[in-house]
Design a protein around this motif. Structure first.
Motif, mmCIF file in Angstrom:
data_model
loop_
_atom_site.group_PDB
_atom_site.id
_atom_site.type_symbol
_atom_site.label_atom_id
_atom_site.label_comp_id
_atom_site.label_asym_id
_atom_site.label_seq_id
_atom_site.Cartn_x
_atom_site.Cartn_y
_atom_site.Cartn_z
ATOM 1 N N GLY A 196 0.781 -1.226 0.000
ATOM 2 C CA GLY A 196 0.000 0.000 0.000
ATOM 3 C C GLY A 196 0.811 1.275 0.000
ATOM 4 O O GLY A 196 0.317 2.327 0.417
ATOM 5 N N LEU A 197 2.060 1.227 -0.463
ATOM 6 C CA LEU A 197 2.887 2.427 -0.529
ATOM 7 C C LEU A 197 2.598 3.136 -1.851
ATOM 8 O O LEU A 197 2.867 2.600 -2.924
ATOM 9 N N PRO A 198 2.054 4.355 -1.818
ATOM 10 C CA PRO A 198 1.699 5.040 -3.060
ATOM 11 C C PRO A 198 2.930 5.514 -3.817
ATOM 12 O O PRO A 198 4.009 5.691 -3.242
ATOM 13 N N TYR A 199 2.721 5.774 -5.108
ATOM 14 C CA TYR A 199 3.831 6.186 -5.966
ATOM 15 C C TYR A 199 4.513 7.446 -5.459
ATOM 16 O O TYR A 199 5.742 7.563 -5.509
ATOM 17 N N ALA A 200 3.739 8.393 -4.949
ATOM 18 C CA ALA A 200 4.324 9.658 -4.502
ATOM 19 C C ALA A 200 5.377 9.436 -3.416
ATOM 20 O O ALA A 200 6.432 10.078 -3.418
ATOM 21 N N GLN A 201 5.107 8.508 -2.493
ATOM 22 C CA GLN A 201 6.080 8.242 -1.432
ATOM 23 C C GLN A 201 7.294 7.501 -1.976
ATOM 24 O O GLN A 201 8.427 7.746 -1.553
ATOM 25 N N ALA A 202 7.057 6.575 -2.917
ATOM 26 C CA ALA A 202 8.185 5.878 -3.539
ATOM 27 C C ALA A 202 9.054 6.863 -4.319
ATOM 28 O O ALA A 202 10.288 6.773 -4.305
ATOM 29 N N GLU A 203 8.418 7.815 -5.000
ATOM 30 C CA GLU A 203 9.162 8.834 -5.740
ATOM 31 C C GLU A 203 10.011 9.672 -4.793
ATOM 32 O O GLU A 203 11.165 10.003 -5.106
ATOM 33 N N ALA A 204 9.461 10.014 -3.633
ATOM 34 C CA ALA A 204 10.218 10.801 -2.664
ATOM 35 C C ALA A 204 11.454 10.037 -2.185
ATOM 36 O O ALA A 204 12.538 10.618 -2.020
ATOM 37 N N LEU A 205 11.306 8.728 -1.981
ATOM 38 C CA LEU A 205 12.457 7.913 -1.580
ATOM 39 C C LEU A 205 13.496 7.843 -2.695
ATOM 40 O O LEU A 205 14.703 7.847 -2.435
ATOM 41 N N LEU A 206 13.029 7.760 -3.942
ATOM 42 C CA LEU A 206 13.956 7.721 -5.079
ATOM 43 C C LEU A 206 14.736 9.033 -5.179
ATOM 44 O O LEU A 206 15.935 9.041 -5.479
ATOM 45 N N LYS A 207 14.073 10.156 -4.916
ATOM 46 C CA LYS A 207 14.765 11.445 -4.930
ATOM 47 C C LYS A 207 15.877 11.470 -3.886
ATOM 48 O O LYS A 207 16.981 11.957 -4.144
ATOM 49 N N LEU A 208 15.575 10.958 -2.692
ATOM 50 C CA LEU A 208 16.595 10.938 -1.641
ATOM 51 C C LEU A 208 17.772 10.056 -2.039
ATOM 52 O O LEU A 208 18.932 10.369 -1.742
ATOM 53 N N ALA A 209 17.479 8.941 -2.720
ATOM 54 C CA ALA A 209 18.554 8.058 -3.175
ATOM 55 C C ALA A 209 19.422 8.766 -4.211
ATOM 56 O O ALA A 209 20.661 8.663 -4.191
ATOM 57 N N PHE A 210 18.787 9.485 -5.138
ATOM 58 C CA PHE A 210 19.553 10.243 -6.135
ATOM 59 C C PHE A 210 20.396 11.322 -5.458
ATOM 60 O O PHE A 210 21.556 11.559 -5.849
ATOM 61 N N LEU A 211 19.826 11.976 -4.463
ATOM 62 C CA LEU A 211 20.578 12.994 -3.735
ATOM 63 C C LEU A 211 21.814 12.396 -3.087
ATOM 64 O O LEU A 211 22.917 12.945 -3.188
ATOM 65 N N GLU A 212 21.637 11.255 -2.410
ATOM 66 C CA GLU A 212 22.770 10.622 -1.739
ATOM 67 C C GLU A 212 23.835 10.202 -2.737
ATOM 68 O O GLU A 212 25.040 10.366 -2.485
ATOM 69 N N ALA A 213 23.399 9.652 -3.874
ATOM 70 C CA ALA A 213 24.366 9.259 -4.906
ATOM 71 C C ALA A 213 25.106 10.476 -5.439
ATOM 72 O O ALA A 213 26.323 10.425 -5.694
ATOM 73 N N GLY A 214 24.392 11.599 -5.614
ATOM 74 C CA GLY A 214 25.044 12.823 -6.065
ATOM 75 C C GLY A 214 26.043 13.341 -5.056
ATOM 76 O O GLY A 214 27.133 13.803 -5.409
ATOM 77 N N ARG A 215 25.701 13.263 -3.766
ATOM 78 C CA ARG A 215 26.625 13.703 -2.721
ATOM 79 C C ARG A 215 27.872 12.821 -2.700
ATOM 80 O O ARG A 215 28.985 13.307 -2.547
ATOM 81 N N GLU A 216 27.677 11.514 -2.842
ATOM 82 C CA GLU A 216 28.825 10.605 -2.862
ATOM 83 C C GLU A 216 29.739 10.898 -4.050
ATOM 84 O O GLU A 216 30.960 10.842 -3.936
ATOM 85 N N ALA A 217 29.142 11.192 -5.192
ATOM 86 C CA ALA A 217 29.935 11.447 -6.392
ATOM 87 C C ALA A 217 30.790 12.699 -6.260
ATOM 88 O O ALA A 217 31.848 12.809 -6.891
#
Length: 296
Positions: free
Chosen positions: A42-63
């Motif tokens: 029952g996790l809606p797309y909007a919340q999954a998208e928010a988690l994906l944004k955080l993952a992209f942010l972390e990957a960008g910070r690591e890079a």
């Protein structure tokens, strides 16, 4: 500015050729199971998208090294997130620290793998509840001094992994594998930890020379359901042999590092998995395909 995806543009992107097309195919294979999990829970797309944004942010910070608080423009360029979004996400409070390993499951693993706690037939010994080693009390204290042995025993019994005899004097293991069926929190914890590390290893191998982490697989098709049952038994036996060999060796290495005063700042996860599914199409009259290795 309209940032919505148009169907024609999306189809063109997904039909990319060469390495980009292979990357799209790999991402679809990885994301589909995640989407199934989100939909089932029952996790809606909007919340999954928010988690994906955080993952992209972390990957960008690591890079760009560390937290890169002053690298908003570079993170934005690397991830495609707007500068405003990057700034907003960087200002979020840090998340909760990762959960610690369960002392109960660590005790369970020690009990299974310690040669001194196995019968001549190779099965886990029943242990006296208290007293000097070998006993449940001594095993529990070897794992942690922060949790009382009684509490660890109660947790193992709750999980259906062990039981205390009628006299209350002897503890018996009930299982030799730990799959916490019916315990959604622990199952999700295992999923995140195991799949996350496996995926991290595979990605690191793709992005480097392919030799940083050991990651190989065996693939075979044209098997019957009866044959799969035999394979499952074989894999279980091999995992138990691997566990019995590795846990004492790794425990010894940890103790040697501590005695030598070496920096103990590295972690390790070793896993084994199987996946079975129906073949996508009938095999017809083609001869059976031999098993083949797959690796990064």
């Amino acid at each position: 500015m309209d940032t919505r995806l148009h169907p024609t543009a999306l189809a063109s992107d997904l039909d990319a050729q060469g390495p980009l097309g292979e990357l799209h195919a790999a991402l679809r294979a990885v994301l589909l199971p995640l989407a199934r999990l989100a939909v089932a829970q029952g996790l809606p797309y909007a919340q999954a998208e928010a988690l994906l944004k955080l993952a992209f942010l972390e990957a960008g910070r690591e890079a760009h090294g560390g937290h890169a608080q002053r690298a908003v423009s570079r993170i934005s360029a690397a991830t495609g997130l707007s500068r405003r979004e990057v700034t907003r996400l960087l200002q979020r409070p840090e998340g909760d620290p990762p959960p610690r390993r369960s002392p109960a499951t660590e005790l369970f693993t020690r009990w299974l793998s310690d040669p001194a706690l196995r019968t001549p037939e190779g099965r886990p010994m029943a242990l006296p509840r208290q007293g000097p080693a070998p006993s449940f009390e001594s095993l529990a204290q070897a794992v942690t001094r922060d949790v009382h042995p009684r509490s660890l025993l109660e947790e193992l019994c709750r999980l259906g992994l062990a039981e205390l005899d009628a006299a209350g004097e002897t503890v018996h293991l009930l299982r030799e594998t730990y799959v916490p069926q019916g315990d959604l929190v622990r199952m999700l914890g295992f999923l995140g930890a195991n799949v996350g590390d496996h995926f991290s290893a595979a990605v690191a191998n793709v992005l480097t020379d392919g030799k940083r982490h050991f990651e190989q697989a065996l693939f075979a098709d044209e098997l019957s359901g009866e044959s799969l049952e035999q394979v499952r038994r074989l894999v279980t036996e091999q995992w138990q042999a691997l566990l019995t060999a590795l846990v004492p060796a790794i425990t010894r290495l940890i103790e040697e590092d501590r005695a030598a005063g070496r920096a103990q700042d590295q972690r390790l996860r070793i896993g084994l998995y199987t996946y079975t599914d129906a073949m996508p199409a009938a095999s017809g009259s083609n001869p059976p395909s031999p098993p083949s290795d797959q690796e990064n």
